[in-house]
Motif scaffolding. Structure first.
Motif, PDB file in Angstrom:
ATOM      1  N   LEU A   1       0.751  -0.881   0.298  1.00  0.00           N
ATOM      2  CA  LEU A   1      -0.042  -0.150   0.049  1.00  0.00           C
ATOM      3  C   LEU A   1       1.051   1.125   0.186  1.00  0.00           C
ATOM      4  CD1 LEU A   1      -2.902  -0.708   2.486  1.00  0.00           C
ATOM      5  CD2 LEU A   1      -3.264  -1.460   0.562  1.00  0.00           C
ATOM      6  N   ASN A   2       0.707   2.135  -0.681  1.00  0.00           N
ATOM      7  CA  ASN A   2       1.092   3.382  -1.184  1.00  0.00           C
ATOM      8  C   ASN A   2       0.189   4.793  -1.524  1.00  0.00           C
ATOM      9  OD1 ASN A   2       3.239   5.251  -0.204  1.00  0.00           O
ATOM     10  ND2 ASN A   2       4.031   4.682  -2.331  1.00  0.00           N
ATOM     11  N   THR A   3       0.813   5.970  -1.122  1.00  0.00           N
ATOM     12  CA  THR A   3       0.208   7.067  -1.458  1.00  0.00           C
ATOM     13  C   THR A   3       0.324   7.833  -2.066  1.00  0.00           C
ATOM     14  OG1 THR A   3      -2.534   8.114  -1.894  1.00  0.00           O
ATOM     15  CG2 THR A   3      -1.231   7.814   0.202  1.00  0.00           C
ATOM     16  N   ASP A   4       0.426   8.904  -2.459  1.00  0.00           N
ATOM     17  CA  ASP A   4       0.914  10.432  -3.067  1.00  0.00           C
ATOM     18  C   ASP A   4       1.316  10.568  -1.410  1.00  0.00           C
ATOM     19  OD1 ASP A   4       1.685  12.834  -3.754  1.00  0.00           O
ATOM     20  OD2 ASP A   4       0.524  13.635  -2.728  1.00  0.00           O
ATOM     21  N   ARG A   5       3.311  10.794  -1.600  1.00  0.00           N
ATOM     22  CA  ARG A   5       4.065  11.198  -0.771  1.00  0.00           C
ATOM     23  C   ARG A   5       3.574  12.591   0.364  1.00  0.00           C
ATOM     24  NH1 ARG A   5       9.994  11.717  -0.871  1.00  0.00           N
ATOM     25  NH2 ARG A   5       9.833   8.981  -0.593  1.00  0.00           N
TER      26      ARG A   5
ATOM     27  N   PHE B   1      10.905   7.496   9.230  1.00  0.00           N
ATOM     28  CA  PHE B   1      10.135   6.347   8.769  1.00  0.00           C
ATOM     29  C   PHE B   1       9.572   5.545   8.298  1.00  0.00           C
ATOM     30  CE2 PHE B   1       8.049   2.432  11.649  1.00  0.00           C
ATOM     31  CZ  PHE B   1       9.041   1.546  11.771  1.00  0.00           C
ATOM     32  N   ALA B   2       8.370   6.039   7.487  1.00  0.00           N
ATOM     33  CA  ALA B   2       7.752   6.010   6.343  1.00  0.00           C
ATOM     34  C   ALA B   2       8.251   6.184   4.998  1.00  0.00           C
ATOM     35  CB  ALA B   2       6.821   6.837   6.006  1.00  0.00           C
ATOM     36  N   LYS B   3       9.552   7.048   4.649  1.00  0.00           N
ATOM     37  CA  LYS B   3      11.189   6.650   3.921  1.00  0.00           C
ATOM     38  C   LYS B   3      11.677   5.700   4.139  1.00  0.00           C
ATOM     39  CE  LYS B   3      13.043   9.674   1.287  1.00  0.00           C
ATOM     40  NZ  LYS B   3      14.180  10.860   1.509  1.00  0.00           N
ATOM     41  N   ARG B   4      11.952   5.279   5.172  1.00  0.00           N
ATOM     42  CA  ARG B   4      12.714   3.671   5.278  1.00  0.00           C
ATOM     43  C   ARG B   4      12.263   2.933   4.756  1.00  0.00           C
ATOM     44  NH1 ARG B   4      15.032   7.076   9.532  1.00  0.00           N
ATOM     45  NH2 ARG B   4      13.953   5.354  11.295  1.00  0.00           N
ATOM     46  N   GLN B   5      10.348   2.665   5.622  1.00  0.00           N
ATOM     47  CA  GLN B   5       9.794   1.365   5.289  1.00  0.00           C
ATOM     48  C   GLN B   5       9.632   0.767   3.610  1.00  0.00           C
ATOM     49  OE1 GLN B   5       6.926   2.544   7.370  1.00  0.00           O
ATOM     50  NE2 GLN B   5       6.759   0.875   8.319  1.00  0.00           N
ATOM     51  N   LEU B   6       9.653   2.398   2.854  1.00  0.00           N
ATOM     52  CA  LEU B   6       9.032   2.471   1.482  1.00  0.00           C
ATOM     53  C   LEU B   6      10.616   2.265   0.816  1.00  0.00           C
ATOM     54  CD1 LEU B   6       6.965   5.221   0.940  1.00  0.00           C
ATOM     55  CD2 LEU B   6       6.003   3.393   0.291  1.00  0.00           C
ATOM     56  N   THR B   7      11.987   2.304   1.120  1.00  0.00           N
ATOM     57  CA  THR B   7      12.895   1.875   0.551  1.00  0.00           C
ATOM     58  C   THR B   7      13.148   0.597   0.573  1.00  0.00           C
ATOM     59  OG1 THR B   7      14.264   4.162   1.147  1.00  0.00           O
ATOM     60  CG2 THR B   7      15.466   2.242   0.189  1.00  0.00           C
TER      61      THR B   7
ATOM     62  N   PHE C   1      10.181  -1.527   1.483  1.00  0.00           N
ATOM     63  CA  PHE C   1      10.002  -2.880   1.077  1.00  0.00           C
ATOM     64  C   PHE C   1       9.339  -2.741  -0.602  1.00  0.00           C
ATOM     65  CE2 PHE C   1       6.790  -2.178   4.743  1.00  0.00           C
ATOM     66  CZ  PHE C   1       7.677  -3.908   5.042  1.00  0.00           C
ATOM     67  N   ARG C   2      10.754  -2.006  -1.497  1.00  0.00           N
ATOM     68  CA  ARG C   2      10.156  -0.950  -2.995  1.00  0.00           C
ATOM     69  C   ARG C   2      11.173  -2.519  -3.703  1.00  0.00           C
ATOM     70  NH1 ARG C   2       9.739   4.631  -2.383  1.00  0.00           N
ATOM     71  NH2 ARG C   2       6.830   5.060  -3.520  1.00  0.00           N
TER      72      ARG C   2
ATOM     73  N   ASP D   1       8.510  -8.974  -6.856  1.00  0.00           N
ATOM     74  CA  ASP D   1       7.290  -9.117  -6.218  1.00  0.00           C
ATOM     75  C   ASP D   1       5.694  -9.174  -5.025  1.00  0.00           C
ATOM     76  OD1 ASP D   1       8.045 -11.551  -7.211  1.00  0.00           O
ATOM     77  OD2 ASP D   1       8.983 -12.553  -5.285  1.00  0.00           O
ATOM     78  N   THR D   2       5.954  -7.533  -5.222  1.00  0.00           N
ATOM     79  CA  THR D   2       4.822  -6.919  -4.682  1.00  0.00           C
ATOM     80  C   THR D   2       4.283  -5.862  -5.696  1.00  0.00           C
ATOM     81  OG1 THR D   2       6.066  -6.699  -2.453  1.00  0.00           O
ATOM     82  CG2 THR D   2       4.684  -5.028  -2.490  1.00  0.00           C
ATOM     83  N   ALA D   3       2.855  -6.452  -5.470  1.00  0.00           N
ATOM     84  CA  ALA D   3       2.110  -5.576  -6.033  1.00  0.00           C
ATOM     85  C   ALA D   3       1.532  -4.626  -5.710  1.00  0.00           C
ATOM     86  CB  ALA D   3       0.952  -6.386  -6.244  1.00  0.00           C
ATOM     87  N   TRP D   4       1.799  -2.984  -6.074  1.00  0.00           N
ATOM     88  CA  TRP D   4       1.654  -1.502  -4.949  1.00  0.00           C
ATOM     89  C   TRP D   4       0.247  -1.163  -6.083  1.00  0.00           C
ATOM     90  CZ3 TRP D   4       4.608  -0.576  -1.146  1.00  0.00           C
ATOM     91  CH2 TRP D   4       5.191  -0.910  -1.169  1.00  0.00           C
ATOM     92  N   PHE D   5      -0.552  -0.784  -4.370  1.00  0.00           N
ATOM     93  CA  PHE D   5      -2.407  -0.668  -4.498  1.00  0.00           C
ATOM     94  C   PHE D   5      -1.946   1.141  -4.276  1.00  0.00           C
ATOM     95  CE2 PHE D   5      -2.318  -4.580  -5.635  1.00  0.00           C
ATOM     96  CZ  PHE D   5      -3.481  -4.574  -6.744  1.00  0.00           C
TER      97      PHE D   5
END
Length: 317
Positions: free
Chosen positions: A211-215, A282-288, A290-291, A295-299
């Motif tokens: 899961l992600n959205t506009d920063r 922390f959120a920025k590091r999480q995204l780095t 997981f990206r 194999d991860t599909a993003w929505f």
């Protein structure tokens, strides 16, 4: 949590297929809990939390645990399962979670795992590497240094000696920072060099949803969540945990900043601003983290129906 799954839900027909773990990842405050509950209800199954802070029963408001209503909406595991006084490592989680999943898969074809702790997700999906023996004297020295000087000297030394591990580790987690430094000081080899083992085979299929959205929107959600935490009594919660502040579990965003306020090292307004800033980092590091997994599909977090359709197609493949 979203409704509107009726049409898709009517088309779901459980089959005797290979067992499947559906993993929901993403940054803090993105809406992982709501999606996990929707999926658990759709597949009539249970949720395994892979959030390294929600394990601890003494920490509630600052960890954004599922509410009483959310916990009642679907069975959850590894929420309030341990005390901050108990050392609960990633390796412990790997062993205990896999044992639990073996039991749960006897009654369910699908299980949901949700969390923002990338290392804990990887422990289940890929397995942990076999790490070297550590010089316990070095560990004790580093723990004493942390107690007297704080985390900054340890961070600086780790960045110099193992920049690859430093770049991806949760820098708000002293236990992991110390772990990286004690390996290189004990063995002369970087911890990052041990994190290249081949993926371990698991007796279940894995589907990963991100899961992600506009920063700007994500940061707005983070700031709003911190405001809600303060309104809900985060400061009182932190005050009640003062006797335990030396435990590693509490050296984390939302708690360490308020401990500093209570110690007279900052004013409350500055502490709250710092919580928001550190949570965004922390959120920025999480995204780095997981990206890097292709194999991860993003929505977007509101695309529940699209996510279920994607999972259904993957299950049929």
């Amino acid at each position: 949590m979203e409704d509107g799954n009726t049409e898709i839900q009517q088309s779901y027909n459980p089959k005797t297929l290979a067992k499947t773990l559906i993993v929901v990842v993403g940054p803090t405050a993105i809406g992982k809990t709501a999606l996990a509950i929707s999926l658990a209800q759709f597949y009539q199954t249970e949720i395994i939390s892979a959030d390294s802070r929600q394990f601890f029963k003494e920490m509630h408001i600052g960890t954004a645990k599922p509410s009483v209503e959310e916990l009642a909406a679907a069975p959850h595991h590894f929420i309030d399962s341990h005390s901050v006084k108990t050392l609960f490592s990633t390796g412990d989680f790997e062993v205990q979670a896999l044992q639990l999943m073996e039991t749960l898969f006897k009654n369910h074809d699908r299980l949901i795992m949700v969390g923002g702790s990338g290392l804990y997700i990887d422990a289940i999906c890929k397995g942990l590497d076999d790490l070297p023996e550590i010089d316990l004297n070095i560990r004790e020295q580093l723990n004493q240094q942390f107690a007297t000087e704080g985390i900054e000297p340890i961070k600086k030394q780790l960045e110099e000696l193992d920049p690859a591990y430093y770049a991806k580790v949760d820098q708000a987690n002293p236990q992991r920072m110390i772990r990286g430094l004690e390996v290189v000081l004990s063995t002369g080899k970087k911890l990052s060099s041990f994190l290249t083992a081949s993926k371990k085979e698991r007796p279940f299929n894995i589907i990963k949803i991100g899961l992600n959205t506009d920063r700007a929107l994500l940061y707005e959600r983070i700031n709003h969540r911190v405001d809600l935490m303060m309104e809900a009594g985060l400061l009182s919660e932190v005050e009640s945990l003062l006797p335990y502040k030396q435990y590693n579990a509490l050296n984390t965003v939302g708690y360490s900043e308020l401990f500093n306020y209570l110690d007279g090292k900052s004013d409350l307004e500055s502490a709250v601003v710092l919580i928001k800033q550190n949570t965004r980092r922390f959120a920025k590091r999480q995204l780095t983290w997981f990206r890097r997994d292709e194999d991860t599909a993003w929505f977007e977090p509101n695309e529940t129906n699209e996510i279920i359709s994607y999972i259904q197609n993957k299950l049929k493949a």
